[in-house]
Design an enzyme around this catalytic site. Structure first.
Site, PDB file in Angstrom:
ATOM      1  N   HIS A 108      -4.535   6.517   0.500  1.00 24.84           N
ATOM      2  CA  HIS A 108      -3.773   5.272   0.449  1.00 24.84           C
ATOM      3  C   HIS A 108      -4.344   4.383  -0.647  1.00 24.84           C
ATOM      4  O   HIS A 108      -5.424   4.637  -1.170  1.00 24.84           O
ATOM      5  CB  HIS A 108      -3.711   4.564   1.807  1.00 24.84           C
ATOM      6  CG  HIS A 108      -4.963   3.880   2.233  1.00 24.84           C
ATOM      7  ND1 HIS A 108      -6.074   4.565   2.660  1.00 24.84           N
ATOM      8  CD2 HIS A 108      -5.276   2.566   2.307  1.00 24.84           C
ATOM      9  CE1 HIS A 108      -7.016   3.696   2.990  1.00 24.84           C
ATOM     10  NE2 HIS A 108      -6.569   2.484   2.777  1.00 24.84           N
ATOM     11  N   ASP A 165      -9.145   0.485   8.168  1.00 27.08           N
ATOM     12  CA  ASP A 165      -9.334   1.877   7.733  1.00 27.08           C
ATOM     13  C   ASP A 165     -10.406   2.550   8.574  1.00 27.08           C
ATOM     14  O   ASP A 165     -10.232   3.690   9.031  1.00 27.08           O
ATOM     15  CB  ASP A 165      -9.753   1.954   6.253  1.00 27.08           C
ATOM     16  CG  ASP A 165      -8.677   1.482   5.292  1.00 27.08           C
ATOM     17  OD1 ASP A 165      -7.494   1.464   5.673  1.00 27.08           O
ATOM     18  OD2 ASP A 165      -9.036   1.133   4.159  1.00 27.08           O
ATOM     19  N   HIS A 185      -5.186   0.441  -2.232  1.00 26.73           N
ATOM     20  CA  HIS A 185      -5.479  -0.972  -2.003  1.00 26.73           C
ATOM     21  C   HIS A 185      -4.980  -1.696  -3.254  1.00 26.73           C
ATOM     22  O   HIS A 185      -5.701  -1.761  -4.250  1.00 26.73           O
ATOM     23  CB  HIS A 185      -6.979  -1.201  -1.810  1.00 26.73           C
ATOM     24  CG  HIS A 185      -7.502  -0.762  -0.479  1.00 26.73           C
ATOM     25  ND1 HIS A 185      -8.836  -0.868  -0.136  1.00 26.73           N
ATOM     26  CD2 HIS A 185      -6.880  -0.236   0.597  1.00 26.73           C
ATOM     27  CE1 HIS A 185      -9.009  -0.420   1.102  1.00 26.73           C
ATOM     28  NE2 HIS A 185      -7.835  -0.021   1.562  1.00 26.73           N
ATOM     29  N   GLU A 217       0.856  -1.187   0.000  1.00 22.29           N
ATOM     30  CA  GLU A 217       0.000   0.000   0.000  1.00 22.29           C
ATOM     31  C   GLU A 217       0.893   1.239   0.000  1.00 22.29           C
ATOM     32  O   GLU A 217       1.948   1.258   0.635  1.00 22.29           O
ATOM     33  CB  GLU A 217      -0.899   0.028   1.252  1.00 22.29           C
ATOM     34  CG  GLU A 217      -2.012  -0.972   1.209  1.00 22.29           C
ATOM     35  CD  GLU A 217      -3.081  -0.749   2.276  1.00 22.29           C
ATOM     36  OE1 GLU A 217      -3.011   0.237   3.043  1.00 22.29           O
ATOM     37  OE2 GLU A 217      -4.004  -1.575   2.332  1.00 22.29           O
TER      38      GLU A 217
END
Length: 133
Positions: free
Chosen positions: A82, A95, A84, A24
């Site tokens: 961020h 999260d 995935h 990530e």
């Protein structure tokens, strides 16, 4: 509520996410926010110290630098980005826990679908519209 981001900012984030695979990637978004909209003015790319494909952590030292930079530039921290790498752009259970302590818009990029989606946590997860300028 909507998030305003430029096409070039999206490209920077997508390229960064793709280059950080299989892990990530993460970044902090600077800008201005009110009740109706949040405008991204600058991106601060950060390092995922976990080097994990399913989690990210920004070091405390880097977070201090992020907030100092935002203050120096007279901007707010308006979002957390961020990726995935191997799943959809929807907040994971991890999260959601971190969204409670970081009440800003969270932007997630899916390495699978190449989609950007934005979310905000109130009593539940709310998807935020993304407007590209």
């Amino acid at each position: 509520m909507k998030l305003i981001i430029t096409e070039s900012q999206k490209k920077i984030l997508a390229n960064y996410a793709d280059n950080e695979r299989p892990n990530e990637s993460c970044a902090v978004l600077f800008g201005a926010a009110n009740d109706e909209q949040t405008t991204v003015k600058e991106i601060f790319l950060t390092q995922n110290i976990e080097e994990s494909p399913v989690n990210f952590t920004i070091s405390n030292d880097e977070l201090l630098k992020v907030y100092k930079t935002a203050e120096d530039k007279k901007m707010q921290v308006v979002g957390i980005f961020h990726s995935h790498p191997n799943s959809e752009a929807y907040p994971s259970e991890t999260d959601k826990r971190f969204m409670q302590s970081n009440p800003v818009i969270w932007v997630i990029y899916s390495g699978v679908t190449k989609d950007f989606k934005a979310y905000f946590l109130e009593s539940e997860i709310i998807q935020v519209a993304i407007e590209v300028n």
